[in-house]
Scaffold this active site. Structure first.
Site, short mmCIF file in Angstrom:
data_model
loop_
_atom_site.label_atom_id
_atom_site.label_comp_id
_atom_site.label_asym_id
_atom_site.label_seq_id
_atom_site.Cartn_x
_atom_site.Cartn_y
_atom_site.Cartn_z
N LYS A 19 24.83 -61.93 4.06
CA LYS A 19 23.38 -62.03 3.87
C LYS A 19 22.72 -62.79 5.01
O LYS A 19 21.60 -62.47 5.40
CB LYS A 19 23.06 -62.74 2.54
CG LYS A 19 23.47 -61.93 1.32
CD LYS A 19 23.10 -62.63 0.02
CE LYS A 19 23.90 -63.88 -0.25
NZ LYS A 19 25.33 -63.66 -0.46
N ARG A 47 39.37 -65.13 1.32
CA ARG A 47 38.74 -64.28 0.30
C ARG A 47 39.68 -63.20 -0.19
O ARG A 47 40.47 -62.67 0.60
CB ARG A 47 37.47 -63.64 0.88
CG ARG A 47 36.41 -64.67 1.18
CD ARG A 47 35.17 -64.07 1.82
NE ARG A 47 34.25 -65.13 2.21
CZ ARG A 47 33.46 -65.07 3.27
NH1 ARG A 47 33.44 -64.02 4.05
NH2 ARG A 47 32.65 -66.07 3.55
N GLN A 63 24.78 -66.46 -3.07
CA GLN A 63 25.86 -65.86 -3.88
C GLN A 63 25.60 -64.37 -4.10
O GLN A 63 24.97 -63.76 -3.25
CB GLN A 63 26.04 -66.61 -5.22
CG GLN A 63 26.62 -68.01 -5.08
CD GLN A 63 25.59 -69.08 -4.83
OE1 GLN A 63 24.54 -69.08 -5.42
NE2 GLN A 63 25.89 -70.01 -3.94
N ASN A 65 26.65 -74.79 -2.55
CA ASN A 65 27.83 -73.91 -2.73
C ASN A 65 27.72 -72.69 -1.81
O ASN A 65 28.71 -72.04 -1.51
CB ASN A 65 27.97 -73.46 -4.20
CG ASN A 65 26.68 -72.91 -4.81
OD1 ASN A 65 25.62 -73.03 -4.23
ND2 ASN A 65 26.79 -72.31 -5.97
N THR A 73 34.00 -73.40 1.63
CA THR A 73 35.26 -74.07 1.22
C THR A 73 36.43 -73.74 2.12
O THR A 73 37.49 -74.35 2.00
CB THR A 73 35.62 -73.64 -0.22
OG1 THR A 73 35.78 -72.21 -0.22
CG2 THR A 73 34.57 -74.06 -1.22
N GLY A 74 36.29 -72.74 2.99
CA GLY A 74 37.38 -72.34 3.88
C GLY A 74 38.48 -71.55 3.17
O GLY A 74 39.53 -71.27 3.75
N GLY A 83 26.90 -70.50 1.70
CA GLY A 83 27.15 -70.69 3.12
C GLY A 83 26.68 -69.45 3.87
O GLY A 83 27.34 -68.43 3.84
N HIS A 84 25.50 -69.53 4.45
CA HIS A 84 24.96 -68.38 5.18
C HIS A 84 25.22 -68.57 6.68
O HIS A 84 24.70 -69.50 7.29
CB HIS A 84 23.46 -68.21 4.91
CG HIS A 84 23.19 -67.79 3.50
ND1 HIS A 84 21.95 -67.85 2.93
CD2 HIS A 84 24.01 -67.28 2.56
CE1 HIS A 84 22.02 -67.39 1.69
NE2 HIS A 84 23.26 -67.05 1.44
N ASP A 106 29.04 -63.56 -0.18
CA ASP A 106 29.71 -63.37 1.11
C ASP A 106 29.55 -61.95 1.65
O ASP A 106 30.43 -61.43 2.34
CB ASP A 106 31.22 -63.70 1.00
CG ASP A 106 31.45 -65.06 0.38
OD1 ASP A 106 30.71 -65.98 0.75
OD2 ASP A 106 32.35 -65.19 -0.46
P1 IMP Z 1 30.23 -72.91 -8.19
O1 IMP Z 1 29.01 -72.17 -7.79
O2 IMP Z 1 30.68 -73.90 -7.17
O3 IMP Z 1 30.11 -73.49 -9.57
O4 IMP Z 1 31.44 -71.85 -8.29
C1 IMP Z 1 31.48 -70.83 -9.29
C2 IMP Z 1 32.05 -69.54 -8.71
O5 IMP Z 1 31.14 -69.00 -7.76
C3 IMP Z 1 33.38 -69.71 -7.98
O6 IMP Z 1 34.15 -68.55 -8.18
C4 IMP Z 1 32.96 -69.79 -6.51
O7 IMP Z 1 33.98 -69.37 -5.64
C5 IMP Z 1 31.80 -68.81 -6.52
N1 IMP Z 1 30.82 -69.07 -5.46
C6 IMP Z 1 29.88 -70.04 -5.43
N2 IMP Z 1 29.15 -69.95 -4.31
C7 IMP Z 1 29.61 -68.89 -3.64
C8 IMP Z 1 29.22 -68.27 -2.41
O8 IMP Z 1 28.27 -68.66 -1.72
N3 IMP Z 1 29.94 -67.18 -2.04
C9 IMP Z 1 30.97 -66.69 -2.79
N4 IMP Z 1 31.34 -67.23 -3.94
C10 IMP Z 1 30.68 -68.32 -4.36
#
Ligand code: IMP
Length: 474
Positions: free
Chosen positions: A16, A305, A224, A38, A301-302, A40-41, A13
């Site tokens: 990027k 942070r 990520q 997972n 996920t909304g 979100g850009h 977050d």
């Molecule tokens: P997962 O990737 O869904 O398995 O989540 C594992 C951890 O990575 C959790 O703490 C999520 O909140 C975090 N996470 C996964 N994708 C992102 C992202 O794009 N931005 C920030 N945190 C992320």
């Protein structure tokens, strides 16, 4: 003609999406190499906002090829939803999107097991996005993943899915007391996905390496952030992929000798979503971030942070494990109204001063940040476009960060629009490896820990006449 890897320097977050979008102007290919939906850009173009989870942001530009690499775990449902959203907004998605034959596929049982496992963990949950990421990577390393190429062959899919579903249903029913999934339903659905995916699926290792040999510019788009990396992050509070620069190679079939530059995208303060240590997290009374105004809600996920001061211990770790040669500092404008700003320079744990990232989460979770304080600039910066026009205290802040993290800050973002950007020097992608040699003053007390530098400059890069590989890390 360089290949640039762009990664998140913190917990994801970092903004990027916008930087990728800016650098894409200068490249021919944009490659996603890890993670899945997972991510979100967010990219804002004029009044239109695009949130991309799986498809590289390069898709928003005409004449760019976008590759979803083998390191990604791909949820077909999410892919087709994204394609539909993009096409409904007039974005072309066709032969400009290429999916690696060896990209692993997310199935409904991955998403289900992700959610059920988190529930079972209770207060010890990781706070995953529930997108099935870790269960899909578990199957990949457990030798039972199903890849894009397998979706294109009904017999292979039938056999693999039958074996997998047998095991998953045992887990679902016996461990999680959940109903089992119906083979026929999943099989039919994924045969259909296979049919729809067919035109996009290629041996991207060959395509990408041909492009590299032909001196095309490649941007590797990390998702990520470093502290979520399965090897270098705040384990176990991480995601399941290699979010660091090395992941660009294994996740796309690119040899390390092809990489010219690693750009780290770093927020001017710190945020994370999900569970796990965040040493500089604001106490409620010091939290100046307006989640709505400053867009600090997760774009996938909304979730709101968690926010904190800039942590240079984390960033030095990040610069080290990624080999970051240039930093894009984002959201500087969020600090515009803060009168006193803190920067974490070290931690204290049990009376001991810690300057390097501790691998023990017990230490990281219980340490006390040691802060340096400085006056803020208390002036709006969003309309500023030249570095020298920034308020003096903003420049002092940037220069101090650069000193502490031992990397040059080359791009500064002061708003979500493309135009709200300050570039220092030549555009990064065109300049490539020379960015590595920018002189950075080291923070006091760091000099003695420096490793030897490579006399005589970087070695010549194999395979590409006149190219450069390796290099002096200043
Ligand atoms: P997962 O990737 O869904 O398995 O989540 C594992 C951890 O990575 C959790 O703490 C999520 O909140 C975090 N996470 C996964 N994708 C992102 C992202 O794009 N931005 C920030 N945190 C992320």
């Amino acid at each position: 003609m360089p290949s640039t890897v762009l990664i998140g320097g913190q917990w994801g977050d970092e903004g990027k999406g916008k930087i990728i979008d800016l650098l894409t102007e200068d490249v021919d290919f944009v490659v996603r190499m890890q993670g899945g939906s997972n991510a979100g850009h967010t990219v804002r173009i004029g009044s239109e906002e695009f949130v991309l989870h799986l498809i590289p942001s390069g898709i928003l530009h005409e004449n760019k090829k976008c590759i979803i690499g083998n390191g990604v775990v791909l949820d077909p449902q999410s892919l087709f939803e994204e394609i539909e959203t993009l096409t409904s907004k007039g974005v072309r998605v066709g032969e400009n999107l290429l999916i690696s034959e060896t990209t692993h596929i997310i199935f409904p049982y991955h998403k289900l097991l992700d959610v059920l496992r988190e529930k079972l963990k209770g207060s010890k949950k990781i706070g995953t996005t529930g997108r099935g990421i870790s269960p899909a990577y578990m199957d990949k390393v457990g030798y039972m993943g199903i890849r894009a190429i397998d979706l294109l062959d009904e017999d292979v899919l039938r056999e693999k899915l039958r074996t997998n579903l047998h095991e998953k249903n045992l887990f679902l029913t016996r461990v999680y007391d959940h109903e089992s999934l119906d083979f026929k339903e999943v099989f039919t659905q994924y045969c259909e996905y296979g049919e729809r995916m067919k035109p996009f699926v290629h041996d991207t290792a060959i395509i990408l390496n041909e492009a590299l040999k032909n001196n095309k510019n490649i941007l590797f788009e990390g998702a990520q952030g470093t502290l979520l990396d399965v090897n270098f992050g705040t384990y176990p509070y991480v995601t399941a992929s290699s979010t660091t620069a090395g992941g660009a190679c294994t996740g796309s079939a690119t040899g390390p000798t092809w990489i010219d530059l690693v750009v780290g995208v770093v927020k001017a303060y710190t945020t994370r979503v999900g569970s796990g240590p965040l040493p500089t997290e604001f106490p409620p009374e010091a939290d100046f971030v307006d989640r709505k105004r400053d867009r600090e809600y997760g774009s996938t996920t909304g979730r709101s942070r968690r926010c904190g001061w800039f942590d240079s211990v984390i960033l030095r770790h990040s610069v080290r494990v990624n080999g970051i040669g240039a930093v894009a500092l984002t959201k500087l404008d969020v600090l515009d109204s803060v009168p006193r700003i803190k920067i974490c320079v070290a931690y204290r744990y049990n009376g001991e001063l810690i300057r390097d990232f501790p691998n023990s989460m017990r230490v990281l979770g219980n340490c006390e940040p040691v802060y340096e304080e400085m006056d803020g600039w208390v002036t709006p910066t969003s309309d500023i476009r030249r570095y020298e026009d920034l308020p003096e205290n903003a420049r002092k802040y940037i220069e101090r960060l650069s000193e502490l993290i031992q990397a040059p800050i080359e791009i500064i973002s002061v708003g979500s629009e493309r135009s709200q950007t300050i570039f220092r020097g030549e555009p990064l992608v065109r300049r490539g490896s020379s960015a590595r040699h920018a002189a950075v003053r080291l923070p006091v007390g760091v000099e003695e820990r420096r490793g030897p530098t490579m006399a005589g400059g970087p070695p010549r890069r194999p395979g590409r006449p006149g190219g450069q590989g390796g290099g002096v890390r200043t």
